[in-house]
Design a protein around this motif. Structure first.
Motif, mmCIF file in Angstrom:
data_model
loop_
_atom_site.group_PDB
_atom_site.id
_atom_site.type_symbol
_atom_site.label_atom_id
_atom_site.label_comp_id
_atom_site.label_asym_id
_atom_site.label_seq_id
_atom_site.Cartn_x
_atom_site.Cartn_y
_atom_site.Cartn_z
ATOM 1 N N ARG A 25 0.839 -1.205 0.000
ATOM 2 C CA ARG A 25 0.000 0.000 0.000
ATOM 3 C C ARG A 25 0.873 1.255 0.000
ATOM 4 N NH1 ARG A 25 -5.278 -0.064 3.427
ATOM 5 N NH2 ARG A 25 -6.371 0.175 1.466
ATOM 6 N N GLU A 55 -6.187 0.500 -6.075
ATOM 7 C CA GLU A 55 -5.374 1.660 -5.710
ATOM 8 C C GLU A 55 -4.193 1.874 -6.658
ATOM 9 O OE1 GLU A 55 -4.488 1.853 -1.484
ATOM 10 O OE2 GLU A 55 -6.216 0.580 -1.043
ATOM 11 N N ALA A 172 -1.865 8.158 4.902
ATOM 12 C CA ALA A 172 -3.123 7.655 4.349
ATOM 13 C C ALA A 172 -4.023 8.830 4.008
ATOM 14 C CB ALA A 172 -3.808 6.752 5.372
ATOM 15 N N PRO A 174 -8.136 9.823 2.639
ATOM 16 C CA PRO A 174 -9.480 9.247 2.468
ATOM 17 C C PRO A 174 -9.716 8.796 1.032
ATOM 18 C CG PRO A 174 -9.574 11.308 3.703
ATOM 19 C CD PRO A 174 -8.180 11.197 3.159
ATOM 20 N N ILE A 175 -10.340 7.637 0.890
ATOM 21 C CA ILE A 175 -10.675 7.094 -0.424
ATOM 22 C C ILE A 175 -12.194 6.927 -0.483
ATOM 23 C CG2 ILE A 175 -10.403 5.129 -1.988
ATOM 24 C CD1 ILE A 175 -7.721 4.579 -0.628
ATOM 25 N N THR A 179 -18.792 2.784 3.701
ATOM 26 C CA THR A 179 -18.346 2.364 5.027
ATOM 27 C C THR A 179 -19.237 1.215 5.488
ATOM 28 O OG1 THR A 179 -17.620 4.605 5.561
ATOM 29 C CG2 THR A 179 -17.973 3.103 7.409
ATOM 30 N N THR A 248 -10.728 -0.769 1.779
ATOM 31 C CA THR A 248 -10.001 0.178 0.936
ATOM 32 C C THR A 248 -9.603 1.413 1.718
ATOM 33 O OG1 THR A 248 -11.197 -0.596 -1.013
ATOM 34 C CG2 THR A 248 -10.133 1.541 -1.186
ATOM 35 N N ASP A 249 -10.469 1.874 2.597
ATOM 36 C CA ASP A 249 -10.180 3.067 3.398
ATOM 37 C C ASP A 249 -10.645 2.836 4.831
ATOM 38 O OD1 ASP A 249 -9.687 5.519 4.448
ATOM 39 O OD2 ASP A 249 -11.258 6.578 3.350
ATOM 40 N N GLU A 275 -2.415 6.313 11.679
ATOM 41 C CA GLU A 275 -3.691 6.606 11.041
ATOM 42 C C GLU A 275 -4.791 6.782 12.086
ATOM 43 O OE1 GLU A 275 -4.222 3.458 8.222
ATOM 44 O OE2 GLU A 275 -2.371 3.946 7.172
#
Length: 352
Positions: A25, A55, A172, A174-175, A179, A248-249, A275
């Motif tokens: 990542r 990604e 990191a 936000p993607i 949620t 993913t996020d 994070e």
């Protein structure tokens, strides 16, 4: 006065797959920054499938050798200016590439992604691993660590004092995406379901907490899923533990958690802790790396416990789950300029 043209115009990096590890990542985040700076970036990868495929940055060139042992052939064909080894799991391939190419090999920069001393190694394995690390200076041109403490450890272990830089991972971001449906309160673990992470410790602590109802959510996937599901059933925790797979996020899930927990045997610089703190969520972590104390540097941000201190883990969780516990102020993540700092290092090595 115009700046000189870049010397490391073409960067080659490599990986096994995109199953969702922190090493890969971070590698993709760096590649995105290098591409944005106008460099050519090629990823040699055995298997392009996996959750991190979403990604992949636009403009990244992909080559797919059947095995990473074919990397010397890829280097001969593409003639990159520099090779980036994304973690010490991959330094064996760097050594093989240097051996096969000799003086024709471009500079190799490797990132130290895990601690030099691993808690899962017995005495003989530890000795063998230290001998292997001590050889790194013979095939690597430069080493990158992510914090001062881990840089000191890595430079000594690899005999690369004077050839080690400190560059944190890119932060990191936000993607956009959905949620998952989550309970109102929960404990959160984020990381691959692999033996290194020791999620069994966290699951074993759950029925011993003062709060006998709070659920545990773990984001991540891996080979230990079956063993963890067996443990969950044996402890009668089927209604309290949710293994939600790769995310993913994870930042929005972290922001809503009561506490983020890391129970690993060993780590490099665990980005999950940074994070979590960046969104104001307290953390509990084992002393799995010298970097843990650099990240959890104040008692109002989290708690560090010994790896096999089950009672200490339970006490730390109880403290952060108490109604009176105060959430920390958000701590900005470092590394916004990390891609540029790597490029400066690459250019310097090529110039040299």
């Amino acid at each position: 006065m115009t700046s000189p043209p870049p010397l490391a115009r073409h960067i080659l990096t490599y990986a096994e797959d995109l199953r969702g590890g922190g090493v890969e990542r971070a590698q993709l985040r760096l590649a995105r920054g290098w591409l944005a700076a106008g460099r050519r970036v090629t990823l040699a990868i055995e298997d392009i499938a996996g959750p991190l495929a979403a990604e992949l940055p636009e403009g990244l060139e992909i080559v797919s050798p059947s095995r990473l042992l074919a990397l010397p052939k890829v280097v001969r064909q593409l003639v990159p200016d520099v090779i980036f080894c994304p973690g010490n799991f991959y330094t064996g391939i760097a050594a093989w590439t240097r051996l096969r190419l000799g003086k024709a090999c471009p500079p190799i920069v490797a990132k130290m992604s895990n601690a030099p001393a691993r808690a899962d190694h017995g005495r003989l394995m530890h000795a063998a691993h230290q001998l292997w690390l001590a050889r790194h200076g013979s095939f690597l041109d430069h080493l990158v660590a992510m914090t001062p403490a881990t840089a000191d450890e890595a430079a000594r272990a690899t005999r690369m004092v004077g050839r080690t830089s400190i560059i944190p991972n890119p932060p990191a971001v936000p993607i956009p995406g959905e949620t998952p449906d989550l309970p109102a309160r929960y404990i959160l673990g984020v990381g691959r379901l692999e033996p290194q992470k020791r999620w069994d410790r966290l699951i074993a602590a759950l029925p011993l907490l003062v709060d006998r109802t709070i659920p545990l959510v773990i984001l991540g996937e891996g080979d230990e899923r079956g063993a963890l599901e067996t443990q969950i059933r044996a402890l009668g925790l089927g209604d309290r533990v949710r293994l939600l797979g790769h995310s993913t996020d994870p930042l929005p899930v972290m922001a809503r958690a009561q506490v983020v927990v890391l129970t690993s045997d060993y780590e490099g610089v665990p980005g999950v802790l940074r994070e979590a703190l960046s969104v104001g969520t307290p953390v509990v972590s084992t002393d799995s790396s010298a970097a843990v104390a650099e990240i959890i540097d104040r008692a109002d941000r989290g708690t560090i416990v010994a790896r096999d201190d089950a009672a200490g883990l339970i006490a730390a969780l109880d403290a952060w789950l108490a109604p009176s516990a105060q959430r920390p102020e958000p701590v900005p993540q470092p590394g916004a300029d990390s891609a540029d700092r790597y490029l400066a290092l690459f250019d310097q090595l090529v110039r040299r």
